[in-house]
Motif scaffolding. Structure first.
Motif, PDB file in Angstrom:
ATOM      1  N   ALA A  60      30.276 -28.337  81.175  1.00  0.00           N
ATOM      2  CA  ALA A  60      29.107 -27.636  80.648  1.00  0.00           C
ATOM      3  C   ALA A  60      28.423 -26.800  81.725  1.00  0.00           C
ATOM      4  O   ALA A  60      27.708 -25.845  81.410  1.00  0.00           O
ATOM      5  CB  ALA A  60      28.117 -28.639  80.060  1.00  0.00           C
ATOM      6  N   ALA A  61      28.645 -27.126  82.984  1.00  0.00           N
ATOM      7  CA  ALA A  61      27.995 -26.406  84.083  1.00  0.00           C
ATOM      8  C   ALA A  61      28.834 -25.234  84.584  1.00  0.00           C
ATOM      9  O   ALA A  61      28.490 -24.622  85.592  1.00  0.00           O
ATOM     10  CB  ALA A  61      27.710 -27.368  85.235  1.00  0.00           C
ATOM     11  N   ARG A  64      30.899 -19.331  83.698  1.00  0.00           N
ATOM     12  CA  ARG A  64      31.095 -18.476  82.530  1.00  0.00           C
ATOM     13  C   ARG A  64      31.113 -19.338  81.276  1.00  0.00           C
ATOM     14  O   ARG A  64      31.952 -20.218  81.127  1.00  0.00           O
ATOM     15  CB  ARG A  64      32.417 -17.705  82.628  1.00  0.00           C
ATOM     16  N   GLY A  65      30.223 -19.082  80.382  1.00  0.00           N
ATOM     17  CA  GLY A  65      30.216 -19.790  79.110  1.00  0.00           C
ATOM     18  C   GLY A  65      29.721 -21.215  79.189  1.00  0.00           C
ATOM     19  O   GLY A  65      29.932 -21.991  78.266  1.00  0.00           O
ATOM     20  N   GLY A  66      29.068 -21.572  80.256  1.00  0.00           N
ATOM     21  CA  GLY A  66      28.563 -22.930  80.395  1.00  0.00           C
ATOM     22  C   GLY A  66      27.217 -23.099  79.701  1.00  0.00           C
ATOM     23  O   GLY A  66      26.556 -22.134  79.327  1.00  0.00           O
ATOM     24  N   ASN A  67      26.835 -24.345  79.516  1.00  0.00           N
ATOM     25  CA  ASN A  67      25.564 -24.678  78.899  1.00  0.00           C
ATOM     26  C   ASN A  67      24.816 -25.563  79.885  1.00  0.00           C
ATOM     27  O   ASN A  67      25.010 -26.783  79.903  1.00  0.00           O
ATOM     28  CB  ASN A  67      25.814 -25.387  77.562  1.00  0.00           C
ATOM     29  N   ARG A  72      22.590 -30.579  82.254  1.00  0.00           N
ATOM     30  CA  ARG A  72      21.444 -31.268  82.853  1.00  0.00           C
ATOM     31  C   ARG A  72      21.109 -32.545  82.077  1.00  0.00           C
ATOM     32  O   ARG A  72      20.833 -33.584  82.677  1.00  0.00           O
ATOM     33  CB  ARG A  72      20.243 -30.331  82.896  1.00  0.00           C
ATOM     34  N   THR A  73      21.148 -32.472  80.746  1.00  0.00           N
ATOM     35  CA  THR A  73      20.866 -33.649  79.924  1.00  0.00           C
ATOM     36  C   THR A  73      21.875 -34.767  80.201  1.00  0.00           C
ATOM     37  O   THR A  73      21.488 -35.935  80.381  1.00  0.00           O
ATOM     38  CB  THR A  73      20.901 -33.269  78.432  1.00  0.00           C
ATOM     39  N   LEU A  97      23.523 -32.489  89.568  1.00  0.00           N
ATOM     40  CA  LEU A  97      22.226 -32.274  88.924  1.00  0.00           C
ATOM     41  C   LEU A  97      21.348 -31.356  89.768  1.00  0.00           C
ATOM     42  O   LEU A  97      20.680 -30.464  89.241  1.00  0.00           O
ATOM     43  CB  LEU A  97      21.528 -33.614  88.667  1.00  0.00           C
ATOM     44  N   GLU A  98      21.372 -31.556  91.080  1.00  0.00           N
ATOM     45  CA  GLU A  98      20.613 -30.665  91.968  1.00  0.00           C
ATOM     46  C   GLU A  98      21.110 -29.227  91.848  1.00  0.00           C
ATOM     47  O   GLU A  98      20.318 -28.290  91.797  1.00  0.00           O
ATOM     48  CB  GLU A  98      20.733 -31.142  93.420  1.00  0.00           C
TER      49      GLU A  98
END
Length: 160
Positions: A60-61, A64-67, A72-73, A97-98
């Motif tokens: 997810a991170a 390109r195309g990450g959320n 983070r959640t 996370l940082e």
């Protein structure tokens, strides 16, 4: 040739042959081999839940195309978890996370700066249009001035 010289020349050869013979000897089996002997443990291919969650967060991170919000959640839940599986990957989760938090901060700053740039660009265009309009007015006034007849200079003589 004396016996001592022959012995010194043959010692390395005998030593090399002895080592070669030892290398070919197989050790005796310590336990009888049976058909039901346990197979050596294969490398673990299945990952635990915490590792899967970390992998999902990494996906997810992606740039390109990450959320980033989803990443983070997932990472915050992983860092807050108290399970043994989660504790094993928490250093990685904290580091990621940082990075995700920093990327979100930089993305927000980028959006803000882009908006400021667009406003400044629009203000520049407006200022340029006003400057062009004022220049046209000055040119028109200069044309009017040139078209006027020359002014008469009154003489300083005695008034009549």
């Amino acid at each position: 040739m004396p016996a001592d010289v022959r012995l010194t020349r043959l010692t390395p050869i005998v030593l090399a042959l002895s080592l070669a013979a030892c290398a070919g000897v197989k050790p005796a089996p310590s336990a009888p081999v049976t058909a039901e002997a346990p197979q050596p443990a294969a490398p673990e291919t299945q990952t635990n839940a915490a590792e899967r969650q970390l992998q999902q967060a990494m996906q997810a991170a992606q740039l390109r195309g990450g959320n980033l919000t989803r990443a983070r959640t997932l990472l915050e839940a992983l860092v807050a978890s108290t399970s043994d599986e989660a504790r094993a990957v928490q250093p990685y989760a904290k580091s990621l996370l940082e990075q995700v938090t920093e990327r979100q901060r930089l993305d927000a700053a980028n959006v803000k700066l882009t908006q400021q740039l667009e406003r400044s660009s629009q203000q520049l265009k407006d200022s340029q249009a006003r400057a062009d309009e004022l220049q046209r007015k000055l040119d028109a006034l200069a044309d009017i001035e040139r078209s006027l007849p020359p002014a008469r200079i009154p003489s300083r003589g005695v008034p009549r």
